[in-house]
Design an enzyme around this catalytic site. Structure first.
Site, PDB file in Angstrom:
ATOM      1  N   HIS A   9      24.713 -25.519 -19.604  1.00  0.00           N
ATOM      2  CA  HIS A   9      24.006 -26.190 -18.508  1.00  0.00           C
ATOM      3  C   HIS A   9      24.737 -25.865 -17.214  1.00  0.00           C
ATOM      4  O   HIS A   9      25.969 -25.769 -17.210  1.00  0.00           O
ATOM      5  CB  HIS A   9      24.011 -27.713 -18.699  1.00  0.00           C
ATOM      6  CG  HIS A   9      23.739 -28.462 -17.412  1.00  0.00           C
ATOM      7  ND1 HIS A   9      22.473 -28.647 -16.926  1.00  0.00           N
ATOM      8  CD2 HIS A   9      24.580 -29.004 -16.489  1.00  0.00           C
ATOM      9  CE1 HIS A   9      22.553 -29.287 -15.762  1.00  0.00           C
ATOM     10  NE2 HIS A   9      23.817 -29.516 -15.477  1.00  0.00           N
ATOM     11  N   GLU A  65      26.339 -35.042 -10.866  1.00  0.00           N
ATOM     12  CA  GLU A  65      26.693 -34.743 -12.263  1.00  0.00           C
ATOM     13  C   GLU A  65      28.216 -34.746 -12.464  1.00  0.00           C
ATOM     14  O   GLU A  65      28.709 -35.209 -13.491  1.00  0.00           O
ATOM     15  CB  GLU A  65      26.082 -33.399 -12.663  1.00  0.00           C
ATOM     16  CG  GLU A  65      24.560 -33.475 -12.704  1.00  0.00           C
ATOM     17  CD  GLU A  65      23.877 -32.136 -12.971  1.00  0.00           C
ATOM     18  OE1 GLU A  65      24.575 -31.106 -13.112  1.00  0.00           O
ATOM     19  OE2 GLU A  65      22.636 -32.116 -13.047  1.00  0.00           O
ATOM     20  N   ASN A 109      20.457 -23.380 -25.636  1.00  0.00           N
ATOM     21  CA  ASN A 109      20.699 -22.240 -24.744  1.00  0.00           C
ATOM     22  C   ASN A 109      22.117 -22.222 -24.162  1.00  0.00           C
ATOM     23  O   ASN A 109      22.351 -21.692 -23.086  1.00  0.00           O
ATOM     24  CB  ASN A 109      19.616 -22.177 -23.665  1.00  0.00           C
ATOM     25  CG  ASN A 109      19.564 -23.415 -22.806  1.00  0.00           C
ATOM     26  OD1 ASN A 109      20.391 -24.316 -22.960  1.00  0.00           O
ATOM     27  ND2 ASN A 109      18.615 -23.471 -21.893  1.00  0.00           N
ATOM     28  N   LYS A 135      27.175 -26.230 -24.389  1.00  0.00           N
ATOM     29  CA  LYS A 135      26.328 -27.070 -25.247  1.00  0.00           C
ATOM     30  C   LYS A 135      26.719 -26.955 -26.726  1.00  0.00           C
ATOM     31  O   LYS A 135      27.444 -26.038 -27.116  1.00  0.00           O
ATOM     32  CB  LYS A 135      24.859 -26.676 -25.020  1.00  0.00           C
ATOM     33  CG  LYS A 135      24.369 -26.981 -23.597  1.00  0.00           C
ATOM     34  CD  LYS A 135      22.872 -26.709 -23.449  1.00  0.00           C
ATOM     35  CE  LYS A 135      22.390 -27.024 -22.038  1.00  0.00           C
ATOM     36  NZ  LYS A 135      20.931 -26.816 -21.883  1.00  0.00           N
TER      37      LYS A 135
HETATM   38  P1  ATP Z   1      20.017 -26.952 -17.649  1.00  0.00           P
HETATM   39  O1  ATP Z   1      19.478 -28.111 -16.835  1.00  0.00           O
HETATM   40  O2  ATP Z   1      20.450 -27.354 -19.052  1.00  0.00           O
HETATM   41  O3  ATP Z   1      21.058 -26.177 -16.911  1.00  0.00           O
HETATM   42  P2  ATP Z   1      17.801 -25.350 -16.832  1.00  0.00           P
HETATM   43  O4  ATP Z   1      18.031 -25.942 -15.485  1.00  0.00           O
HETATM   44  O5  ATP Z   1      17.800 -23.860 -16.967  1.00  0.00           O
HETATM   45  O6  ATP Z   1      18.851 -25.901 -17.873  1.00  0.00           O
HETATM   46  P3  ATP Z   1      15.736 -27.320 -17.269  1.00  0.00           P
HETATM   47  O7  ATP Z   1      14.312 -27.042 -16.951  1.00  0.00           O
HETATM   48  O8  ATP Z   1      16.531 -28.200 -16.365  1.00  0.00           O
HETATM   49  O9  ATP Z   1      16.447 -25.887 -17.455  1.00  0.00           O
HETATM   50  O10 ATP Z   1      15.786 -27.884 -18.745  1.00  0.00           O
HETATM   51  C1  ATP Z   1      16.913 -28.595 -19.222  1.00  0.00           C
HETATM   52  C2  ATP Z   1      17.183 -28.184 -20.644  1.00  0.00           C
HETATM   53  O11 ATP Z   1      16.114 -28.643 -21.463  1.00  0.00           O
HETATM   54  C3  ATP Z   1      17.209 -26.668 -20.905  1.00  0.00           C
HETATM   55  O12 ATP Z   1      18.437 -26.063 -20.618  1.00  0.00           O
HETATM   56  C4  ATP Z   1      16.917 -26.629 -22.383  1.00  0.00           C
HETATM   57  O13 ATP Z   1      18.072 -26.970 -23.162  1.00  0.00           O
HETATM   58  C5  ATP Z   1      15.869 -27.730 -22.513  1.00  0.00           C
HETATM   59  N1  ATP Z   1      14.509 -27.205 -22.347  1.00  0.00           N
HETATM   60  C6  ATP Z   1      13.919 -26.797 -21.197  1.00  0.00           C
HETATM   61  N2  ATP Z   1      12.669 -26.365 -21.403  1.00  0.00           N
HETATM   62  C7  ATP Z   1      12.454 -26.514 -22.740  1.00  0.00           C
HETATM   63  C8  ATP Z   1      11.351 -26.255 -23.622  1.00  0.00           C
HETATM   64  N3  ATP Z   1      10.200 -25.770 -23.149  1.00  0.00           N
HETATM   65  N4  ATP Z   1      11.505 -26.538 -24.926  1.00  0.00           N
HETATM   66  C9  ATP Z   1      12.657 -27.049 -25.415  1.00  0.00           C
HETATM   67  N5  ATP Z   1      13.724 -27.324 -24.654  1.00  0.00           N
HETATM   68  C10 ATP Z   1      13.635 -27.057 -23.343  1.00  0.00           C
HETATM   69 MG    MG Z   2      18.221 -28.029 -15.158  1.00  0.00          MG
END
Ligand code: ATP
Ligand code: MG
Length: 140
Positions: free
Chosen positions: A117, A128, A114, A11
């Site tokens: 992804h 994807e 974070n 990211k």
């Molecule tokens: P990713 O899909 O990016 O691998 P993930 O599966 O761990 O991450 P998801 O719940 O799919 O988490 O959320 C997608 C992305 O949205 C997160 O990686 C983060 O960048 C953002 N995100 C998730 N929760 C929050 C939150 N509460 N506040 C801000 N951003 C968030």
């Molecule tokens: Mg996710």
């Protein structure tokens, strides 16, 4: 265990801090092979579509802004149990909750910024991968 493929993104918070190589080293040390990789500037339309499942969430607009705020590296990873293995090496979404030594514990700035992804299922991985790569881009 089956050889599997998963989709990964380094990211903008990580590319901004020049951490592409360090993230890739973590992935490789975890037994994942980078079989396709491209650095791109994601468009708003791409980010909205990619994270469409989160469209109704309060953080959606900020997430799209973040994902388009700088270059990202889109990747396809291959290895045994690659989807779960990658989620393991990434760590929890919130870096404060991520296990020590994981990519997010080491590098993430916040729950949003974070660093990586990773696909959450083999089915989503296939969707994807096809979103960003042609079959001929994948050299396993
Ligand atoms: P990713 O899909 O990016 O691998 P993930 O599966 O761990 O991450 P998801 O719940 O799919 O988490 O959320 C997608 C992305 O949205 C997160 O990686 C983060 O960048 C953002 N995100 C998730 N929760 C929050 C939150 N509460 N506040 C801000 N951003 C968030
Ligand atoms: Mg996710």
């Amino acid at each position: 265990m089956a050889i599997e493929r998963t989709f990964s993104i380094i990211k903008p918070d990580a590319t901004r801090r020049n951490l592409t190589g360090q993230v890739n080293a973590c992935l490789e040390e975890a037994g994942l092979r980078i079989i396709a990789q491209r650095r791109i500037q994601m468009t708003t339309a791409q980010a909205e579509s990619f994270y469409g499942v989160h469209r109704e969430r309060g953080f959606f607009r900020d997430l799209v802004t973040f994902m388009t705020s700088g270059p990202v590296v889109v990747q396809v990873l291959e290895g045994e149990n690659a989807v779960a293995r990658n989620r393991e090496v990434m760590g929890a979404t919130d870096p404060a909750k991520a296990a020590a030594g994981t990519i997010r514990a080491r590098f993430a700035e916040s729950i949003e910024a974070n660093s990586v992804h990773g696909s959450d299922s083999a089915e989503n991985a296939a969707i994807e991968i096809a979103f960003f790569f042609a079959g001929t881009d994948l050299v396993g």
